[in-house]
Every structure is written in structure tokens, then in C-alpha cells.
Design an enzyme around this catalytic site. Structure first.
Site, PDB file in Angstrom:
ATOM      1  CE  LYS A  16      -2.078   0.187 -33.215  1.00  0.00           C
ATOM      2  NZ  LYS A  16      -1.902   1.607 -32.881  1.00  0.00           N
ATOM      3  CG  ASN A  17      -0.580   2.452 -36.283  1.00  0.00           C
ATOM      4  OD1 ASN A  17      -1.538   2.415 -35.495  1.00  0.00           O
ATOM      5  ND2 ASN A  17       0.673   2.478 -35.872  1.00  0.00           N
ATOM      6  NE  ARG A  64      -0.930  10.789 -29.067  1.00  0.00           N
ATOM      7  CZ  ARG A  64      -0.815  12.096 -28.851  1.00  0.00           C
ATOM      8  NH1 ARG A  64      -1.018  12.564 -27.645  1.00  0.00           N
ATOM      9  NH2 ARG A  64      -0.482  12.904 -29.812  1.00  0.00           N
ATOM     10  CB  CYS A  78       0.475   8.891 -24.259  1.00  0.00           C
ATOM     11  SG  CYS A  78       1.735   8.779 -25.510  1.00  0.00           S
ATOM     12  NE  ARG A 106       2.233   9.578 -29.554  1.00  0.00           N
ATOM     13  CZ  ARG A 106       1.550   8.480 -29.779  1.00  0.00           C
ATOM     14  NH1 ARG A 106       1.254   7.686 -28.775  1.00  0.00           N
ATOM     15  NH2 ARG A 106       1.149   8.155 -30.985  1.00  0.00           N
ATOM     16  CG  ASP A 154       5.145   1.830 -33.713  1.00  0.00           C
ATOM     17  OD1 ASP A 154       5.361   2.573 -32.746  1.00  0.00           O
ATOM     18  OD2 ASP A 154       4.280   2.072 -34.581  1.00  0.00           O
ATOM     19  CB  ILE A 197      10.231   8.483 -33.072  1.00  0.00           C
ATOM     20  CG1 ILE A 197      11.001   7.924 -34.287  1.00  0.00           C
ATOM     21  CG2 ILE A 197       8.861   9.032 -33.474  1.00  0.00           C
ATOM     22  CD1 ILE A 197      11.241   8.893 -35.423  1.00  0.00           C
ATOM     23  NE  ARG A 213      -4.560   1.437 -27.137  1.00  0.00           N
ATOM     24  CZ  ARG A 213      -3.988   2.617 -27.167  1.00  0.00           C
ATOM     25  NH1 ARG A 213      -3.093   2.920 -26.268  1.00  0.00           N
ATOM     26  NH2 ARG A 213      -4.298   3.498 -28.082  1.00  0.00           N
TER      27      ARG A 213
HETATM   28  N1  EPU Z   1       4.900  15.555 -32.979  1.00  0.00           N
HETATM   29  C1  EPU Z   1       4.883  16.885 -32.649  1.00  0.00           C
HETATM   30  N2  EPU Z   1       3.803  17.640 -33.005  1.00  0.00           N
HETATM   31  C2  EPU Z   1       2.757  17.094 -33.693  1.00  0.00           C
HETATM   32  C3  EPU Z   1       2.774  15.741 -34.041  1.00  0.00           C
HETATM   33  C4  EPU Z   1       3.870  14.983 -33.666  1.00  0.00           C
HETATM   34  O1  EPU Z   1       5.821  17.391 -32.029  1.00  0.00           O
HETATM   35  O2  EPU Z   1       1.798  17.837 -33.994  1.00  0.00           O
HETATM   36  C5  EPU Z   1       6.052  14.718 -32.586  1.00  0.00           C
HETATM   37  C6  EPU Z   1       5.685  13.586 -31.637  1.00  0.00           C
HETATM   38  O3  EPU Z   1       5.633  14.000 -30.298  1.00  0.00           O
HETATM   39  C7  EPU Z   1       6.790  12.565 -31.914  1.00  0.00           C
HETATM   40  C8  EPU Z   1       7.049  12.755 -33.415  1.00  0.00           C
HETATM   41  O4  EPU Z   1       6.549  14.052 -33.735  1.00  0.00           O
HETATM   42  O5  EPU Z   1       7.926  12.905 -31.195  1.00  0.00           O
HETATM   43  C9  EPU Z   1       6.400  11.747 -34.314  1.00  0.00           C
HETATM   44  O6  EPU Z   1       5.036  11.572 -33.970  1.00  0.00           O
HETATM   45  P1  EPU Z   1       3.903  11.172 -35.004  1.00  0.00           P
HETATM   46  O7  EPU Z   1       2.949  12.301 -35.113  1.00  0.00           O
HETATM   47  O8  EPU Z   1       4.520  10.664 -36.264  1.00  0.00           O
HETATM   48  O9  EPU Z   1       3.204   9.983 -34.234  1.00  0.00           O
HETATM   49  P2  EPU Z   1       1.674   9.631 -34.311  1.00  0.00           P
HETATM   50  O10 EPU Z   1       1.171   9.992 -35.652  1.00  0.00           O
HETATM   51  O11 EPU Z   1       0.963  10.160 -33.122  1.00  0.00           O
HETATM   52  C10 EPU Z   1       1.938   7.224 -35.290  1.00  0.00           C
HETATM   53  C11 EPU Z   1       1.527   5.842 -34.889  1.00  0.00           C
HETATM   54  C12 EPU Z   1       2.388   5.394 -33.707  1.00  0.00           C
HETATM   55  C13 EPU Z   1       3.865   5.429 -34.135  1.00  0.00           C
HETATM   56  C14 EPU Z   1       4.221   6.840 -34.631  1.00  0.00           C
HETATM   57  C15 EPU Z   1       5.625   6.952 -35.165  1.00  0.00           C
HETATM   58  C16 EPU Z   1      -0.791   5.757 -35.520  1.00  0.00           C
HETATM   59  C17 EPU Z   1      -2.210   5.700 -35.094  1.00  0.00           C
HETATM   60  N3  EPU Z   1       0.121   5.823 -34.542  1.00  0.00           N
HETATM   61  O12 EPU Z   1       1.701   8.057 -34.160  1.00  0.00           O
HETATM   62  O13 EPU Z   1       2.028   4.058 -33.417  1.00  0.00           O
HETATM   63  O14 EPU Z   1       4.685   5.089 -33.064  1.00  0.00           O
HETATM   64  O15 EPU Z   1       3.310   7.238 -35.675  1.00  0.00           O
HETATM   65  O16 EPU Z   1       5.834   6.050 -36.195  1.00  0.00           O
HETATM   66  O17 EPU Z   1      -0.479   5.714 -36.697  1.00  0.00           O
HETATM   67  C18 EPU Z   1       1.796   2.129 -32.075  1.00  0.00           C
HETATM   68  O18 EPU Z   1       1.168   1.596 -33.002  1.00  0.00           O
HETATM   69  O19 EPU Z   1       2.208   1.488 -31.076  1.00  0.00           O
HETATM   70  C19 EPU Z   1       2.075   3.565 -32.130  1.00  0.00           C
HETATM   71  C20 EPU Z   1       2.370   4.276 -31.044  1.00  0.00           C
END
Ligand code: EPU
Length: 435
Positions: free
Chosen positions: A22-23, A93, A117, A122, A308, A330, A400
């Protein structure tokens, strides 16, 4: 809202096929916005978030054809709206992944700002600061992020992520493909999904080097074209089924996966005594050998142990002999499953970013509630070994990101039923998730 009714106690036996990630599918679908030509994606998982992303693409004017269940042909030849509305962003998101491609191709984009969330605050500040660095004017208007590039084209920049972000890296990577000049992303996310997106972008004519490493270099090009791509297998679904096989003391052959992407997950589960054999490059066999051992865990960005998989690991540790400490680095609020596991008899103590699990415990079936995608998976695993019946509420969370999990589990012997609720409860109107 649907529920799962699970009767525990069956050792799972047989074969399970892993779906596409999915990701990886989500950013690859968003990448189709970058070109007026058709992008054909294979091995797209049939899960709710993909349907949401499809809706987003159709909302902006793209056409999505599915000649087969897992193949999407996306044409963004006629994009009319450079916007992802609140209704979509609030349920997913990853809708923010539209921002980079829209800005890159059209020089403007408007995406509703996702709030916090279930698993944490996030923010998307890192995405936005990067677009500013690439010359965009980024501001907030009525709850939406509005971004505009000077003379409709971004300019390449040196981006230094102070924190590693998966979708942040993906968004900037996509934005940079059509920017004027070169962009370098330092401290980039190294997840296999980032690398997969890089491969698709290069097939489209982009010049991306280093996707999957901490330094990604992107030379902007004038235009991108059509491409075909097959999405990588889902490493988190793979890990979840490894735990399912081990925790039920069963024997599962897990096909169509990529063991290489699961190195740390496999290593950690082996530390805990799970027997995992690499049958070939796409098949794993998990079997029960010795009792599960307690082993501490810390989540980390890839190549570390994935956040995850933390919830599923916690369920496994309830069956381990001894005490294990789980540190979540994380997300700040990703222990919501612990209180539900406690209701089933687990002994877990939470303090800030740490959970201490005392095992082994006999889990007892109970009525529990899913709070997010991976938390739901941990409850399903608990239900599979609990005494009596477990009823899991709000399984839309699991829909999801896991393709037909109950069908896959049933095929290997699990006693699990989806019970559809015919009466709409007042709560079902507000399935706001933002995962
Ligand atoms: N963060 C910031 N600022 C930003 C972006 C992120 O502070 O602008 C922080 C976040 O709050 C978090 C950390 O950085 O504490 C890492 O977040 P990241 O941006 O890597 O997460 P994401 O890109 O929103 C993706 C996956 C998530 C997975 C995380 C971490 C997708 C669509 N989602 O989220 O997947 O947990 O990376 O590996 O790729 C899931 O599939 O259940 C899921 C939540």
C-alpha cells in the site's frame, strides 16, 4: 461498521500470498499526476486507502481504469482541479502526496492541511519547508496549504531533512523531477517504497539517483512520459503473517513476498525464537519450533525495525517467556493497542515511549476496538490465540491496508468471520482516520 468475530486456538497451516505494498502504491499512483501520458501500475493491493487515492485522482480530473482487479491505468491528461479536499485528506493523510506532483506539473496546488491522527501529531512542515526552498510560495488559507511556484516551475535545491520522513522524501522527489535544475535530498528516507517510487519515476523519464539511500539526487527534466510498473510486495503484511504463523504455533508458507525488504523484521523475530526459512527469493516458511523468547525492540526508520510492525510484535511478546521492553521512536502515540490487549489479559506497562510486556499470558477473548491500521492487526493476532471469542470493532481501520485479511486467514484455518452491521450506527458517519 463491520466487526470481526474470532475464535482462537487454531494453529494456522498452509499458504498465504502477499499483496502489493500500500505504501508504495499510494505514491506511485500520485506520481501519475506528473504526466499527461498513461501510467500503468500492476500489483496494486485491493484496500481502502487505494480506493481513496483513486477518488482523489478522479476528483482532480484524472481517469483511472482497472482492466484487472490489481492493475490501474491512470491518465492525468486532463487535470482540472489542483486540489485535494478536506473530505479526502481527513480520511487519509497520504493525500498530501498529491501536493508535490501538482506543484511540479502545474506550478500550483492546494491541499487541505492534515491534522493530528490516532498515532501522533504528524505535521507536514518538512514537506512544506522543502517546497519553499524550491522557490514555492507556501501559505495557509482556510485550513488548506496553498503552494505556488514562481513562473509555474519549481527550482532545484539542496534539501536537508532534519528528521527522516517517508512521504516527505517521496513528495520532494516527485516535485523535483520537473524542477529547473538539480535537487539533492540529504537525510532521505531509505524505505523500499521510496526506492520503488524512484524506479517508477525513472521509467517515466525522470533522472533520479540514489533512491533508497540517504542522499537522493534528482536532475529536473522538461516533461515526463507514460510507464508500466509493478508494485513491490507489502513487507508489513509479510511480517504480520510471520507473526500469525508463529503465535498460533502453526506452519505457514508466505509467498509473493520480498524477504530482503524484511531483513530486520525477520532478524528480530528469529531473536524471539521464531523459525523462519527463506525458501527462495519470494517465499518464506515460518514454523513453530521452540517457545517464544522475550526480546527487546526499538522501532527505527528503515533499515531499522518498522514502526508499522510494533503493535504486532507486542502481541507476540505477550506469549514470550519473560519481560520485553518495546521502545517506539517514530510516533509519539502509537501504543493504543496496549490497552485493548490488556483487556484481553496482557500484562503491559506503558511509560512515555516505552512499553514493558510481561509474558507469557493466557489471552482471553473480549470485545475490543481497533484504533488504527496496525493496532487492528495486533488485535486480530491476539484474537487468533485467545481463549473463547474475540470481537473486534471498527475493522474499517484494517481494511485500509490489509487486503482481505479474513479471507487469507480463513484459508489457512483461522476461525474468523466478518459480521456486517446492517443498522448504521451514529458513529459510522464519522470514520475520520487520518492514518
Ligand atoms: N514528521 C515531522 N514533520 C514532517 C513529516 C514527518 O515532524 O513534515 C515526523 C512525524 O510526525 C513522525 C516522523 O516524522 O514522527 C516520521 O513520519 P513520516 O513522515 O516518515 O511518516 P509518513 O510519511 O506520514 C509513512 C507511512 C506510515 C509509516 C511511516 C513511518 C505512508 C503512506 N505512510 O508515513 O504508514 O508508519 O511512514 O514509517 O507511507 C501505515 O501504513 O500504517 C502507516 C502509518
Amino acid at each position: 461498521m463491520d466487526k470481526f468475530h474470532i475464535r482462537g486456538g487454531v494453529a494456522l497451516k498452509g499458504r498465504v500470498s502477499i499483496s502489493g505494498a500500500k505504501n508504495s502504491a499510494l505514491p506511485c499512483m500520485a506520481a501519475a499526476i506528473l504526466t499527461p501520458e498513461t501510467i500503468t501500475l500492476h500489483n496494486i493491493p485491493y484496500v481502502r486507502d487505494i480506493i481513496t487515492m483513486r477518488r482523489l485522482l478522479e476528483d482532480i480530473g484524472a481517469h483511472v481504469l482497472t482492466p484487472e482487479l490489481r492493475t490501474h491505468k491512470i491518465s492525468a491528461a486532463n487535470v482540472e482541479l489542483m486540489q485535494a479536499p478536506y473530505e479526502l485528506v481527513k480520511t487519509m493523510r497520504a493525500s498530501v502526496l498529491a501536493l508535490g506532483p501538482l506543484l511540479a506539473r502545474f506550478g500550483k496546488a492546494r491541499v487541505s492541511l492534515p491534522g493530528g491522527c490516532a498515532i501522533g501529531a504528524r505535521p507536514i512542515d518538512l514537506h512544506l519547508a522543502s517546497f519553499s526552498k524550491m522557490g514555492a510560495d507556501v501559505f495557509l488559507e482556510a485550513g488548506d496549504v496553498v503552494a505556488r511556484a514562481p513562473r509555474d516551475r519549481l527550482v532545484g535545491a539542496e534539501i536537508q531533512f532534519e528528521k527522516i520522513s517517508v512521504t516527505g522524501t517521496e513528495n520532494v522527489m516527485m516535485a523535483a523531477t520537473l524542477a529547473r535544475g538539480k535537487t539533492v535530498i540529504h537525510n532521505a528516507a531509505r524505505e523500499p517504497e521510496v526506492r520503488d517510487l524512484g524506479e517508477l519515476l525513472n521509467k517515466m523519464g525522470a533522472r533520479v539517483r540514489g533512491a533508497g539511500t540517504p542522499k537522493i539526487e534528482i536532475e529536473g527534466v522538461e516533461a515526463l512520459g507514460g510507464a508500466q510498473h509493478t508494485i513491490i510486495p507489502d513487507r508489513i503484511e509479510t511480517g504480520t503473517f510471520i507473526v500469525a504463523g508463529a503465535i498460533t504455533k502453526g506452519e505457514l508458507e508466505i509467498k509473493d513476498c520480498n524477504p530482503e525488504h524484511c531483513n530486520r523484521i525477520i532478524g528480530k523475530l528469529r531473536d524471539a525464537g521464531v523459525e523462519i526459512e527463506e525458501v527462495n527469493q519470494s517465499t518464506l516458511r515460518v514454523s513453530y519450533g521452540k517457545p517464544i523468547r522475550a526480546a527487546d525492540l526499538k522501532t527505527e526508520e528503515y533499515p531499522g525495525f518498522a514502526t508499522d510492525m510494533q503493535a504486532q510484535y507486542m502481541t507476540l511478546m505477550t506469549q514470550a517467556d519473560g519481560q520485553s521492553e518495546i521502545t517506539e521512536t517514530i510516533f509519539e502515540n502509537r501504543f493504543m493497542h496496549a490497552s485493548e490487549l490488556q483487556r484481553m489479559g496482557a500484562r503491559i506497562q506503558i511509560s512515555h515511549d516505552k512499553a514493558v510486556v510481561e509474558g507469557p499470558t493466557n489471552l482471553i477473548g473480549a470485545r475490543v476496538q481497533a484504533s488504527d491500521l496496525r493496532a487492528s492487526a495486533s488485535l486480530v493476532l491476539a484474537g487468533l490465540i485467545a481463549e473463547g471469542e474475540t470481537i473486534i470493532d471498527r475493522v474499517y481501520h484494517i481494511d485500509r491496508g490489509y487486503e482481505k485479511i479474513e479471507t487469507k486467514l480463513k484459508a489457512v484455518g483461522a476461525n474468523i468471520e466478518r459480521v456486517r452491521e446492517s443498522v448504521t450506527s451514529p458513529l459510522s458517519a464519522s470514520q475520520e482516520v487520518r492514518g
